[in-house]
Design an enzyme around this catalytic site. Sequence first.
Site, PDB file in Angstrom:
ATOM      1  N   GLY A   8      26.238  35.744  46.491  1.00 36.00           N
ATOM      2  CA  GLY A   8      27.005  36.303  45.367  1.00 36.00           C
ATOM      3  C   GLY A   8      26.460  35.828  44.035  1.00 36.00           C
ATOM      4  N   GLY A  11      27.041  37.368  40.404  1.00 34.41           N
ATOM      5  CA  GLY A  11      28.389  37.406  39.853  1.00 34.41           C
ATOM      6  C   GLY A  11      28.604  36.479  38.672  1.00 34.41           C
ATOM      7  N   GLN A  12      29.868  36.414  38.234  1.00 37.37           N
ATOM      8  CA  GLN A  12      30.198  35.633  37.027  1.00 37.37           C
ATOM      9  C   GLN A  12      29.810  34.166  37.188  1.00 37.37           C
ATOM     10  OE1 GLN A  12      34.397  35.088  36.184  1.00 37.37           O
ATOM     11  NE2 GLN A  12      34.013  34.455  34.071  1.00 37.37           N
ATOM     12  N   ASP A  34      22.260  38.287  46.644  1.00 36.59           N
ATOM     13  CA  ASP A  34      23.442  39.137  46.396  1.00 36.59           C
ATOM     14  C   ASP A  34      23.155  40.490  47.029  1.00 36.59           C
ATOM     15  OD1 ASP A  34      25.587  40.744  44.921  1.00 36.59           O
ATOM     16  OD2 ASP A  34      25.841  38.813  43.939  1.00 36.59           O
ATOM     17  N   ARG A  36      23.641  43.111  45.174  1.00 32.32           N
ATOM     18  CA  ARG A  36      23.170  43.888  44.023  1.00 32.32           C
ATOM     19  C   ARG A  36      22.184  43.043  43.230  1.00 32.32           C
ATOM     20  NH1 ARG A  36      27.142  42.832  39.151  1.00 32.32           N
ATOM     21  NH2 ARG A  36      28.322  41.118  39.994  1.00 32.32           N
ATOM     22  N   TYR A 142      43.833  38.458  48.708  1.00 23.92           N
ATOM     23  CA  TYR A 142      42.885  37.464  48.181  1.00 23.92           C
ATOM     24  C   TYR A 142      43.354  36.049  48.539  1.00 23.92           C
ATOM     25  CZ  TYR A 142      40.191  34.933  44.569  1.00 23.92           C
ATOM     26  OH  TYR A 142      39.360  34.078  43.895  1.00 23.92           O
ATOM     27  N   LYS A 146      41.710  33.136  50.838  1.00 26.90           N
ATOM     28  CA  LYS A 146      41.320  31.834  50.263  1.00 26.90           C
ATOM     29  C   LYS A 146      41.956  30.685  51.058  1.00 26.90           C
ATOM     30  CE  LYS A 146      38.459  32.968  47.106  1.00 26.90           C
ATOM     31  NZ  LYS A 146      37.048  32.668  47.359  1.00 26.90           N
TER      32      LYS A 146
HETATM   33  P1  NAD Z   1      32.113  38.027  41.060  1.00 27.67           P
HETATM   34  O1  NAD Z   1      32.924  39.180  41.537  1.00 27.67           O
HETATM   35  O2  NAD Z   1      31.680  38.002  39.657  1.00 27.67           O
HETATM   36  O3  NAD Z   1      30.829  37.860  41.990  1.00 27.67           O
HETATM   37  C1  NAD Z   1      30.890  38.020  43.386  1.00 27.67           C
HETATM   38  C2  NAD Z   1      29.542  38.520  43.838  1.00 27.67           C
HETATM   39  O4  NAD Z   1      29.613  38.726  45.251  1.00 27.67           O
HETATM   40  C3  NAD Z   1      29.151  39.870  43.217  1.00 27.67           C
HETATM   41  O5  NAD Z   1      27.929  39.749  42.524  1.00 27.67           O
HETATM   42  C4  NAD Z   1      29.037  40.820  44.399  1.00 27.67           C
HETATM   43  O6  NAD Z   1      27.964  41.742  44.279  1.00 27.67           O
HETATM   44  C5  NAD Z   1      28.796  39.836  45.546  1.00 27.67           C
HETATM   45  N1  NAD Z   1      29.181  40.398  46.843  1.00 27.67           N
HETATM   46  C6  NAD Z   1      30.263  41.152  47.166  1.00 27.67           C
HETATM   47  N2  NAD Z   1      30.207  41.509  48.461  1.00 27.67           N
HETATM   48  C7  NAD Z   1      29.080  40.957  48.975  1.00 27.67           C
HETATM   49  C8  NAD Z   1      28.462  40.966  50.252  1.00 27.67           C
HETATM   50  N3  NAD Z   1      29.015  41.631  51.285  1.00 27.67           N
HETATM   51  N4  NAD Z   1      27.327  40.268  50.416  1.00 27.67           N
HETATM   52  C9  NAD Z   1      26.760  39.589  49.394  1.00 27.67           C
HETATM   53  N5  NAD Z   1      27.261  39.580  48.150  1.00 27.67           N
HETATM   54  C10 NAD Z   1      28.416  40.244  47.952  1.00 27.67           C
HETATM   55  O7  NAD Z   1      32.941  36.712  41.443  1.00 27.67           O
HETATM   56  P2  NAD Z   1      32.848  35.265  40.789  1.00 27.67           P
HETATM   57  O8  NAD Z   1      33.840  35.211  39.714  1.00 27.67           O
HETATM   58  O9  NAD Z   1      31.446  34.912  40.520  1.00 27.67           O
HETATM   59  O10 NAD Z   1      33.446  34.399  41.985  1.00 27.67           O
HETATM   60  C11 NAD Z   1      32.631  33.752  42.922  1.00 27.67           C
HETATM   61  C12 NAD Z   1      33.546  33.011  43.888  1.00 27.67           C
HETATM   62  O11 NAD Z   1      34.396  32.116  43.166  1.00 27.67           O
HETATM   63  C13 NAD Z   1      34.488  33.905  44.689  1.00 27.67           C
HETATM   64  O12 NAD Z   1      34.667  33.368  45.969  1.00 27.67           O
HETATM   65  C14 NAD Z   1      35.775  33.818  43.922  1.00 27.67           C
HETATM   66  O13 NAD Z   1      36.900  34.065  44.742  1.00 27.67           O
HETATM   67  C15 NAD Z   1      35.754  32.388  43.454  1.00 27.67           C
HETATM   68  N6  NAD Z   1      36.591  32.164  42.286  1.00 27.67           N
HETATM   69  C16 NAD Z   1      36.288  32.737  41.093  1.00 27.67           C
HETATM   70  C17 NAD Z   1      37.122  32.527  40.000  1.00 27.67           C
HETATM   71  C18 NAD Z   1      36.831  33.130  38.650  1.00 27.67           C
HETATM   72  O14 NAD Z   1      37.664  33.034  37.748  1.00 27.67           O
HETATM   73  N7  NAD Z   1      35.671  33.743  38.444  1.00 27.67           N
HETATM   74  C19 NAD Z   1      38.260  31.721  40.140  1.00 27.67           C
HETATM   75  C20 NAD Z   1      38.548  31.196  41.394  1.00 27.67           C
HETATM   76  C21 NAD Z   1      37.689  31.388  42.459  1.00 27.67           C
HETATM   77  N1  SER Z   2      39.894  34.428  38.532  1.00 27.29           N
HETATM   78  C1  SER Z   2      40.259  34.665  39.897  1.00 27.29           C
HETATM   79  C2  SER Z   2      41.023  35.931  40.027  1.00 27.29           C
HETATM   80  O1  SER Z   2      41.748  36.230  39.114  1.00 27.29           O
HETATM   81  C3  SER Z   2      41.093  33.532  40.434  1.00 27.29           C
HETATM   82  O2  SER Z   2      40.710  33.285  41.721  1.00 27.29           O
HETATM   83  O3  SER Z   2      40.920  36.586  41.031  1.00 27.29           O
END
Ligand code: NAD
Ligand code: SER
Length: 317
Positions: A8, A11-12, A34, A36, A142, A146
């Site tokens: 992933g 992603g962010q 990833d 993408r 979700y 988790k």
């Molecule tokens: P994001 O959605 O920005 O990135 C997730 C990435 O996963 C994307 O680039 C997507 O293309 C990729 N993805 C989706 N399906 C896939 C697959 N089958 N195979 C490979 N890649 C795949 O999410 P993020 O914000 O970067 O979050 C990353 C992790 O952190 C996640 O587990 C999320 O639950 C966790 N998280 C994020 C936040 C937040 O605020 N950003 C908060 C709590 C937890």
């Molecule tokens: N930022 C994340 C969401 O809102 C928290 O896991 O899904």
Amino acid sequence: MTTILVTGAAGQIGSELAIALRKKYGEERVVATDIRMPTDEALRDSGPFESLDVLDENQITRVMQQYKVDTIFHLAAILSAIGETRPNVAWRVNMGGLYNMLEAARQYKCSMFFPSSIGAFGPSTPMDDTPQDTIMRPETMYGVTKLSGELLCDYYFQRFGVDTRGVRFPGLISYETEPGGGTTDYAVEIFFEAIKHQKYTCYLRDDCSLDMMYMPDAIRAMIDLMEADPSRLVHRNAFNITAMSFTPEILAAEIRKFIPDFEIGYNVDPVRQKIADSWPNRMDDLAAREEWNWAPEYDLPSMTSIMIEAVKKKFEV
Ligand code: NAD
Ligand code: SER
């Protein structure tokens, strides 16, 4: 950590984590993956990138063997708001992907980081100073993935000795890569709209309090936890961590210190509001502080001033 795999990574979080890991451990030692292509050129050009679907066991085996991976940061997932519109996809990606990566970690003797979330809590959890160990009955798909993910990671540690570690992230605030469909995304969008249009319509209520964190603290937390002395870790999956807690109204007031004409309006989305209402107002992160010296560097004023400057610069380019 010798050779690190990030799933992933477009992603962010992944787009910034992969670059931070490359700076610390060497560019060729961090394999970003990833489904993408990353939009960020710095990420594409600074080290290996592989197309990898975490639901495809053959692709996982190929990448694990080709790079001789010993540490996995498993970030690929579907976030909360998208997960509520497509719960079947959220279950498949979040649980199927996690299971496949844990199996890879077991087979290739890797340590693994798994990010849990404030979303693992539910409406019956104490909302203020939410303890590390408390009632957890999430009511979103979700959150179900988790919490199940935390349990599965602990199971792999206890049953197979896989060195799994994780944190419960709050909403993360950053400007490099857009957030991927979460409930806390308003706290990023608001900065872009404030700079572009001096106004923002928020989908959460003005008084909706949630934990938040500026991305550099989140990146440091992941690396520090994976480097922590295992003998000090009483908890593993997953530690509460937080840096600040605010409502949309409080964030808007902070932004107004830099953009006095900034206006915020509200058009509440019942789906995302219901999700946010089931999450803590503020977590207690004492266990992380005691077991691996966690401490955030950025609070609301410092994060806001950096975000305003960075987003302004982004639009100038
Ligand atoms: P994001 O959605 O920005 O990135 C997730 C990435 O996963 C994307 O680039 C997507 O293309 C990729 N993805 C989706 N399906 C896939 C697959 N089958 N195979 C490979 N890649 C795949 O999410 P993020 O914000 O970067 O979050 C990353 C992790 O952190 C996640 O587990 C999320 O639950 C966790 N998280 C994020 C936040 C937040 O605020 N950003 C908060 C709590 C937890
Ligand atoms: N930022 C994340 C969401 O809102 C928290 O896991 O899904």
